[in-house]
Every structure is written in C-alpha cells, then in structure tokens.
Design a protein around this motif. Structure first.
Motif, short mmCIF file in Angstrom:
data_model
loop_
_atom_site.label_atom_id
_atom_site.label_comp_id
_atom_site.label_asym_id
_atom_site.label_seq_id
_atom_site.Cartn_x
_atom_site.Cartn_y
_atom_site.Cartn_z
N LEU A 272 0.81 -1.23 0.00
CA LEU A 272 0.00 0.00 0.00
C LEU A 272 0.84 1.28 0.00
CD1 LEU A 272 -2.77 -1.12 2.50
CD2 LEU A 272 -3.19 -0.31 0.17
N ALA A 273 2.14 1.14 0.17
CA ALA A 273 2.99 2.34 0.26
C ALA A 273 2.82 3.20 -0.99
CB ALA A 273 4.45 1.93 0.43
N GLY A 274 2.53 4.48 -0.79
CA GLY A 274 2.41 5.43 -1.91
C GLY A 274 1.07 5.42 -2.63
N VAL A 275 0.16 4.51 -2.24
CA VAL A 275 -1.14 4.44 -2.94
C VAL A 275 -2.14 5.38 -2.25
CG1 VAL A 275 -3.02 2.92 -3.67
CG2 VAL A 275 -0.68 2.03 -3.52
N THR A 276 -2.74 6.30 -3.01
CA THR A 276 -3.66 7.27 -2.40
C THR A 276 -5.08 7.20 -2.95
OG1 THR A 276 -2.89 8.90 -3.99
CG2 THR A 276 -1.87 8.98 -1.81
#
Ligand code: XMP
Length: 305
Positions: free
Chosen positions: A90-94
C-alpha cells in the motif's frame, strides 16, 4: 425474515451434498457473514473445511485474538500473519479504488497460497444479498465478491448466505450459538481500516484509526448503531501543552441503517461526543481535533473511501 433453524438444516444439507468428500476453503474475515458461512460449512463437512484468516494489519483492535478464540473449535483454522506485506503493497497508494485493488490483489495472493497448499476443491464464500446488488451495479468493488474464484481452479463455489440480508444473517448466527462478538458485530469493510484512513495508508495512521474506532465502539454501544467508527481524515493545527502541533483530524461517524445501502447519521448527546473527543485526543498526542460527521447516505457513503 428467515426461519433460522430450518435455514440451518437446509444450508448444511446443501453444503454436504455439494462438497461430498472433497475439500473446501473459506476466507474468514471475522465478520458475521463469513463467520456464519464458515460455521455452516464446518457443521456440514468438519475438518474437510479449512478456514483461513488473513491478518492484514488493517483489522480492528483485538480482532485476531477474537477470531482465534471464537473459532478455536475448528482444528483446521489457519491464521496468516501478513501485516507487513499489506503495508508494503500500500505504500504510496492514495486513490481509494486503487487501494481496494491493491488490498484485493494482496489478499488473493495470500489466499491462493493457502488454497493450493490445502488442495481445496471448493470455495465457500460469505457473500450476502446486498453485496451482490452493489457489485452488479458496479457501485464499488467489493474484494469479497469476485476475484477469489479465478485464482484457483475450484470445482465449485458455495455461498450459503447469498440470499440473506444482514439482519437475517445475524438471526442465523444467534441460532448457531456464535458468540455475541460475532453475531452482534457491526459490519466492517473488507479493506478494513484502509478505507478509514484518507490518502496513503501508513502504520501510524492505521494505529490512530484503530484506537479511535475502539473508543467510538465502546462509547456508542448504548446507541446501538448499525455502524460506528472513526476515520483519520487529514491534518490540522492544534495546541498540546505549550506547543502548536500539526496533528491528525479524526472524524467520528455513527449511522443507523438496515442494509448499508442508505443510512442516517445518528443524533448523539453532547456529553457523549465530548467524552469521545476527550478520550481520542487524550490517548494520542498526535491527534489535534475530533469532528462528528452529520451526513446521511446519500449524499455521503458510510465509509470515507
Ligand atoms: P459505503 O461506504 O459504500 O458502505 O456506504 C456500505 C457498507 O459496505 C461496507 N463497505 C465494504 N464492505 N468491502 C466490503 O466488504 C468494501 O470494499 C466495502 N466498502 C464499504 C461499509 O462498511 C458499509 O457497511
């Protein structure tokens, strides 16, 4: 309303007939739907069923421990510790739909491994009637509908509660003697706390949301809401001691509903709201303010993303 006892008999018989001597697997989320589906399937085929619970790290406070206790009687239960893998993915997913997609895909990867490992022929799912309607209408992607059947070449899919509404599933849960923490549990979204954190999912935001949700659930029990929770919606300024801080804004939401398709924001007393505010800001120095969401569905959705 269903007649719970005869529903249980019929569903159990149908599962036994369909699965026979084969093996089945179910993704247990801890929610009432998959719990009832698992309990029915376990009644029908015992340890030929492997219930798999994936700890995504996006679960509510105490959830994993609760699952272990509630389903302790199922010898075949598997708990997969996948917290770090989900956070990494999920890192960086907005984007909200992208988040759901990433979580769905990671979930499938975890589940696929278990399904292959157990050699399961059948997939049991806790899909209920409103899930099917919302998915068919493309209102949002539900990671508990679709996806899973495609990853492994299952011989068949079993959906014992597919025609029931949530309140009917609860009725069946009570008749199955599923503990109150399960039968009376509020609905919790498949993507978990990820949709209660606006923007990027980080370990810190998830922890703030988890602790705040716990406070809200405790404080609002007497209001008997359909769903009550807290979400981390952004950052704002505040003062803690002598310092000006840039802390989290936590939104509190409590709604009444029958099936989640429409909902009304609940009217809460000022004392209750202030108690919630003081507990949430008190438990974490990085929370600057707490707001209460008065919007019905429509126009808002119940969750924040
Ligand atoms: P919304 O936020 O769309 O939610 O008004 C309606 C109901 O569905 C739950 N919800 C989900 N459940 N996967 C799920 O299994 C999801 O992606 C999802 N999104 C929302 C929500 O908690 C509410 O009960």
């Amino acid at each position: 309303m269903v007649d719970a006892e005869s529903f249980i008999d019929e569903a159990t018989e149908e599962i036994s007939e369909k699965v026979g001597d084969a093996h089945a697997i179910i993704a247990l989320s801890g929610g009432v739907d998959s719990s009832v589906a698992a309990a029915l399937a376990y009644r029908a085929i015992g340890d030929q069923l492997t219930p798999v619970y994936v700890d995504t790290g996006l679960m509510r406070k105490g959830e994993t421990e609760g699952i272990r206790e509630t389903f302790d009687y199922m010898d075949s239960l598997r708990v997969v510790e996948a917290q770090e893998r989900f956070l990494d993915a999920l890192a960086g997913v907005t984007d909200p739909e992208e988040k759901r997609k990433v979580i769905g895909e990671q979930f499938i990867r975890e589940f696929e491994r278990e399904a292959r490992d157990t050699d399961a022929d059948y997939l049991v799912q806790g899909t209920i009637y409103p899930d099917r309607i919302e998915s068919e209408g493309n209102i949002k992607s539900h990671h508990n509908v679709g996806g899973l059947p495609d990853v492994v070449d299952f011989e068949g899919i079993v959906e014992p509660v597919r025609d029931l509404y949530k309140d009917e599933v609860r009725e069946v849960a009570r008749a199955l003697d599923l503990e109150e923490v399960v039968s009376e549990r509020m609905p919790f979204p498949g993507p978990g706390l990820a949709v209660r954190v606006v923007g990027e999912v980080t370990a810190e935001k998830v922890e703030v949301a988890r602790e705040a949700c716990h406070v809200v659930e405790e404080e609002l029990e007497e209001y008997d809401p359909w769903q009550a929770f807290a979400a981390v919606v952004g950052k704002g300024t505040g003062v803690k001691g002598d310092n000006r801080v840039h802390g989290w804004i936590v939104a509190v939401r409590s709604v009444e509903s029958r099936d989640g398709m429409t909902a009304r924001a609940q009217e809460l007393s000022w004392e209750t709201l202030q108690r919630i505010q003081s507990r949430i800001t008190g438990q974490n120095d990085n929370v600057a303010r707490v707001v209460y969401d008065v919007t019905h569905k429509p126009p808002a959705t119940i969750e924040y993303e």
